[in-house]
Motif scaffolding. Structure first.
Motif, mmCIF file in Angstrom:
data_model
loop_
_atom_site.group_PDB
_atom_site.id
_atom_site.type_symbol
_atom_site.label_atom_id
_atom_site.label_comp_id
_atom_site.label_asym_id
_atom_site.label_seq_id
_atom_site.Cartn_x
_atom_site.Cartn_y
_atom_site.Cartn_z
ATOM 1 N N ASP A 150 -13.092 3.336 -19.895
ATOM 2 C CA ASP A 150 -12.942 4.774 -19.648
ATOM 3 C C ASP A 150 -13.128 5.160 -18.183
ATOM 4 N N ARG A 151 -12.863 4.218 -17.283
ATOM 5 C CA ARG A 151 -12.882 4.475 -15.841
ATOM 6 C C ARG A 151 -11.663 3.801 -15.233
ATOM 7 N N LEU A 152 -11.314 4.206 -14.030
ATOM 8 C CA LEU A 152 -10.140 3.619 -13.379
ATOM 9 C C LEU A 152 -10.385 2.195 -12.906
ATOM 10 N N GLY A 153 -11.530 1.900 -12.352
ATOM 11 C CA GLY A 153 -11.821 0.535 -11.922
ATOM 12 C C GLY A 153 -11.204 0.176 -10.585
ATOM 13 N N THR A 154 -10.577 -0.988 -10.517
ATOM 14 C CA THR A 154 -10.032 -1.540 -9.274
ATOM 15 C C THR A 154 -8.585 -1.093 -9.080
ATOM 16 N N LEU A 155 -8.242 -0.737 -7.852
ATOM 17 C CA LEU A 155 -6.881 -0.325 -7.506
ATOM 18 C C LEU A 155 -6.194 -1.470 -6.788
ATOM 19 N N LEU A 156 -5.041 -1.898 -7.318
ATOM 20 C CA LEU A 156 -4.259 -2.972 -6.708
ATOM 21 C C LEU A 156 -2.843 -2.464 -6.435
ATOM 22 N N LEU B 121 8.120 -6.775 -14.206
ATOM 23 C CA LEU B 121 9.002 -5.694 -13.772
ATOM 24 C C LEU B 121 10.327 -6.257 -13.268
ATOM 25 N N ALA B 122 10.251 -7.309 -12.473
ATOM 26 C CA ALA B 122 11.466 -7.922 -11.928
ATOM 27 C C ALA B 122 12.344 -8.474 -13.050
ATOM 28 N N VAL B 123 11.737 -9.109 -14.034
ATOM 29 C CA VAL B 123 12.496 -9.642 -15.173
ATOM 30 C C VAL B 123 13.156 -8.505 -15.953
ATOM 31 N N ALA B 124 12.496 -7.350 -16.023
ATOM 32 C CA ALA B 124 13.032 -6.180 -16.713
ATOM 33 C C ALA B 124 14.032 -5.413 -15.845
ATOM 34 N N LYS B 125 14.424 -5.995 -14.715
ATOM 35 C CA LYS B 125 15.412 -5.413 -13.793
ATOM 36 C C LYS B 125 14.931 -4.131 -13.127
ATOM 37 N N CYS B 126 13.628 -4.021 -12.930
ATOM 38 C CA CYS B 126 13.042 -2.890 -12.224
ATOM 39 C C CYS B 126 12.593 -3.394 -10.855
ATOM 40 N N GLN B 127 13.193 -2.880 -9.797
ATOM 41 C CA GLN B 127 12.902 -3.349 -8.446
ATOM 42 C C GLN B 127 11.840 -2.501 -7.740
ATOM 43 N N LYS B 128 11.066 -1.761 -8.499
ATOM 44 C CA LYS B 128 10.052 -0.885 -7.912
ATOM 45 C C LYS B 128 8.744 -1.638 -7.707
ATOM 46 N N ASP B 129 7.956 -1.162 -6.741
ATOM 47 C CA ASP B 129 6.625 -1.712 -6.512
ATOM 48 C C ASP B 129 5.672 -1.162 -7.573
ATOM 49 N N LEU B 130 4.496 -1.772 -7.669
ATOM 50 C CA LEU B 130 3.532 -1.431 -8.707
ATOM 51 C C LEU B 130 2.197 -1.058 -8.092
ATOM 52 N N THR B 131 1.668 0.073 -8.510
ATOM 53 C CA THR B 131 0.287 0.445 -8.219
ATOM 54 C C THR B 131 -0.447 0.358 -9.554
ATOM 55 N N LEU B 132 -1.565 -0.341 -9.549
ATOM 56 C CA LEU B 132 -2.250 -0.666 -10.798
ATOM 57 C C LEU B 132 -3.730 -0.336 -10.708
ATOM 58 N N TRP B 133 -4.201 0.506 -11.611
ATOM 59 C CA TRP B 133 -5.628 0.780 -11.768
ATOM 60 C C TRP B 133 -6.102 -0.039 -12.958
ATOM 61 N N VAL B 134 -7.126 -0.848 -12.787
ATOM 62 C CA VAL B 134 -7.599 -1.734 -13.856
ATOM 63 C C VAL B 134 -9.104 -1.584 -14.041
#
Length: 131
Positions: free
Chosen positions: A43-49, A85-98
């Motif tokens: 229930d928190r955002l955690g680490t940002l990558l 994402l690349a395999v799914a044909k999405c060429q966008k970058d990823l911001t990830l909160w974990v």
């Protein structure tokens, strides 16, 4: 149907829950000029990558922007998702909160990756029948 209910959201969003090895996991995926995923079991955002992909050389880079810098499995997590994402044909970058209960457990990371990729349309899973 009124004009208000027929509106398309400004930022397409997916939100779902999954059970990963008995741990409730909440996921939200937003897609705009990049993909932002929030994955939490605490229930928190955690680490940002941030994970970036170069479509021409098929290389990926992952950087910890905020949070636990000494956790290599979180970087593996981000790299796996950017590759999906690349395999799914999405060429966008990823911001990830974990924010994971056990980010040091490879099986936990694997389970979360499988859940996200199975349920999220952005990552190649989910219900694609209305495309």
């Amino acid at each position: 149907m009124s004009a208000m209910s027929a509106r398309v959201p400004i930022v397409p969003t997916e939100s779902f829950s999954a059970d990963v090895a008995g741990v409730p996991t909440e996921v939200m995926v937003l897609e705009f000029d990049q993909v932002m995923a929030i994955v939490t079991q605490v229930d928190r955002l955690g680490t940002l990558l941030q994970a970036k992909q170069d479509a021409y050389t098929q290389t990926y880079s992952v950087e910890v922007l905020l949070g636990r810098r000494n956790d290599p499995l979180l970087e593996v997590f981000a790299r796996q998702l950017i590759e999906r994402l690349a395999v799914a044909k999405c060429q966008k970058d990823l911001t990830l909160w974990v924010g994971l209960l056990r980010s040091d457990d490879p099986e936990s990371i694997k389970g979360v990756i499988e859940a996200v990729c199975a349920k999220s349309r952005v990552f190649g899973g989910g219900d694609r029948s209305n495309e």
